[in-house]
Write an enzyme that holds these catalytic residues in place. Structure first.
Site, PDB file in Angstrom:
ATOM      1  N   LYS A   1      34.904  38.610  37.290  1.00  0.00           N
ATOM      2  CA  LYS A   1      35.817  37.456  36.715  1.00  0.00           C
ATOM      3  C   LYS A   1      35.795  36.274  37.417  1.00  0.00           C
ATOM      4  O   LYS A   1      35.732  36.147  38.757  1.00  0.00           O
ATOM      5  CB  LYS A   1      37.245  38.004  36.644  1.00  0.00           C
TER       6      LYS A   1
ATOM      7  N   ASP B   1      45.147  40.017  36.422  1.00  0.00           N
ATOM      8  CA  ASP B   1      43.936  39.893  35.898  1.00  0.00           C
ATOM      9  C   ASP B   1      43.544  40.772  34.799  1.00  0.00           C
ATOM     10  O   ASP B   1      42.349  40.526  34.357  1.00  0.00           O
ATOM     11  CB  ASP B   1      42.967  39.610  36.797  1.00  0.00           C
TER      12      ASP B   1
END
Ligand code: C5P
Length: 288
Positions: free
Chosen positions: A11, A140
Site C-alpha cells: 500500500k 489501513d
C-alpha cells in the site's frame, strides 16, 4: 483440498495529510492510497484449527513475535465467530515486504486473509460487519480490502474510490530500518507540527499530486528527523530520470518515486540499488 491464494499488495500513501485529531488521540487523515503489483501472499486451506506459517524474505523479522499477535491471526480469529459451523485454516504468509515500513504490510496481509477466509469458509457476512472487523484490526485494513486507488479519510474508515488516468509505475525503497507507526504519530502530536487544511478537490491525473500543488506527507519531517537517511534517499529518487513525485509512504521509512514509464522505473530502481546496497528496493506497476 481447496487452497486459496490471495495477493497482499504493498500500500502506498501517494500523499498523506494529517488534518486533525480525535478525542481518543487517533489522527484524522486525508490520503490518496494506491497499490503496487508487488507484495506479500496469503494462502489458506481447510484445517480443524487455525495455524500460521510464515516464509519469505522478511519472515525472520516476524519470528520473534507470538503468532497470535500477527494481524493475519487476529483477522482469522475475528472471522471464526461469524461461522455457524466450527472452522479452521492452515494459513501460509509469504512475507516479501519489509516489516514496519509504511507500506501496510500487516494491513495488506490482514485484508488478504479476510478475503481468502471469507471464500474458504463461505461466510455470509454483510459489508458493514466486514468493515467493522477491518477497521478494528488497523486503520489501513479497510483501504487494503478495497485494493485500488482511493481517498482515505477519518482514521481510515472513510474510503472513496478515485479513478486515475493512465498507467503509473513506482519505485519503492526502504533502508531496512523499521519505524514504529505509533511513535511517529506521537512525535507528530508532541512536536508542534501543523495540521494540513482539508483537500478541496481531487484530480484524476497522477501529476495533480505533485509537491508544487501542495501535496506532501505530513509525517515525513518526523520520520526524517529520526532517520536522516530518508532525506538522502528522497533526494536520490527525485534525481532519477522521469520521476515526477518523490515522497515517503505512511509513517515511513519506505520512500517512493512515481513514473509514467515502466522502463524508467526499472532503471531508477537499478540506480538506487547501487547507491543504497543495504536497502530493499523494487519497481512495480500501480494497480488501477
Ligand atoms: O492503526 P494502526 O495499528 O496502524 O496504528 C498504529 C498506531 O498509530 C495507533 O495505535 C495510533 O497510536 C497511531 N495512529 C494515529 N492515527 C491514525 C492511525 C494510527 O494516531 N490515523
Amino acid at each position: 483440498m481447496t487452497q486459496i491464494t490471495i495477493a497482499a499488495p504493498a500500500k502506498i500513501n501517494l500523499f498523506l495529510h494529517v488534518v486533525g485529531r480525535r478525542a481518543d488521540g487517533y489522527h484524522l487523515l486525508d490520503s490518496l492510497v494506491a497499490f503496487a503489483d508487488y507484495g506479500d501472499v496469503i494462502e489458506v486451506e481447510q484445517s480443524p484449527d487455525i495455524s500460521l506459517e510464515i516464509t519469505g524474505e522478511y519472515a525472520a523479522k516476524l519470528a520473534l513475535c507470538p503468532k497470535e499477535n500477527n494481524l493475519v491471526w487476529k483477522a482469522a480469529a475475528a472471522f471464526q465467530k461469524y461461522s455457524l459451523k466450527p472452522v479452521g485454516a492452515k494459513i501460509t504468509l509469504t512475507k516479501n515486504l519489509p516489516v514496519a515500513s509504511g507500506i501496510g504490510g500487516g494491513s495488506a496481509d490482514a485484508a488478504a486473509a479476510i478475503i481468502a477466509l471469507k471464500k474458504l469458509w463461505e461466510l455470509d457476512i454483510t459489508e458493514q460487519e466486514l468493515s467493522k472487523i477491518a477497521v478494528s484490526l488497523g486503520s489501513d485494513v479497510p483501504v487494503c480490502l478495497y485494493g485500488k486507488p482511493a481517498i482515505m479519510r477519518g482514521v481510515g474508515e472513510e474510503i472513496t474510490p478515485l479513478v486515475l488516468q493512465g498507467n503509473a509505475y513506482i519505485v519503492l525503497i526502504n533502508p531496512n530500518l523499521p519505524l514504529d507507526t505509533a511513535e511517529i504519530f506521537r512525535e507528530f502530536a508532541r512536536g508542534g507540527y501543523n495540521y494540513s487544511a482539508p483537500v478541496l478537490a481531487y484530480g484524476n491525473n497522477w501529476h495533480d499530486y505533485k509537491d508544487e500543488f501542495g501535496f506532501k506527507n505530513d509525517l515525513e519531517l518526523v520520520a526524517r528527523a529520526k532517520l536522516p537517511i530518508i532525506t538522502e534517499i528522497l533526494m536520490e529518487i527525485a534525481d532519477t530520470e522521469g520521476c515526477f513525485i518523490a515522497r515517503m509512504s505512511g509513517s515511513g521509512a519506505t520512500c517512493f518515486g512515481l513514473y509514467n514509464d515502466g522502463i524508467a522505473a526499472q532503471k531508477a530502481a537499478g540506480k538506487l540499488k547501487v547507491k543504497f546496497p543495504q536497502a530493499w528496493c523494487v519497481s512495480a506497476k500501480i494497480l488501477s
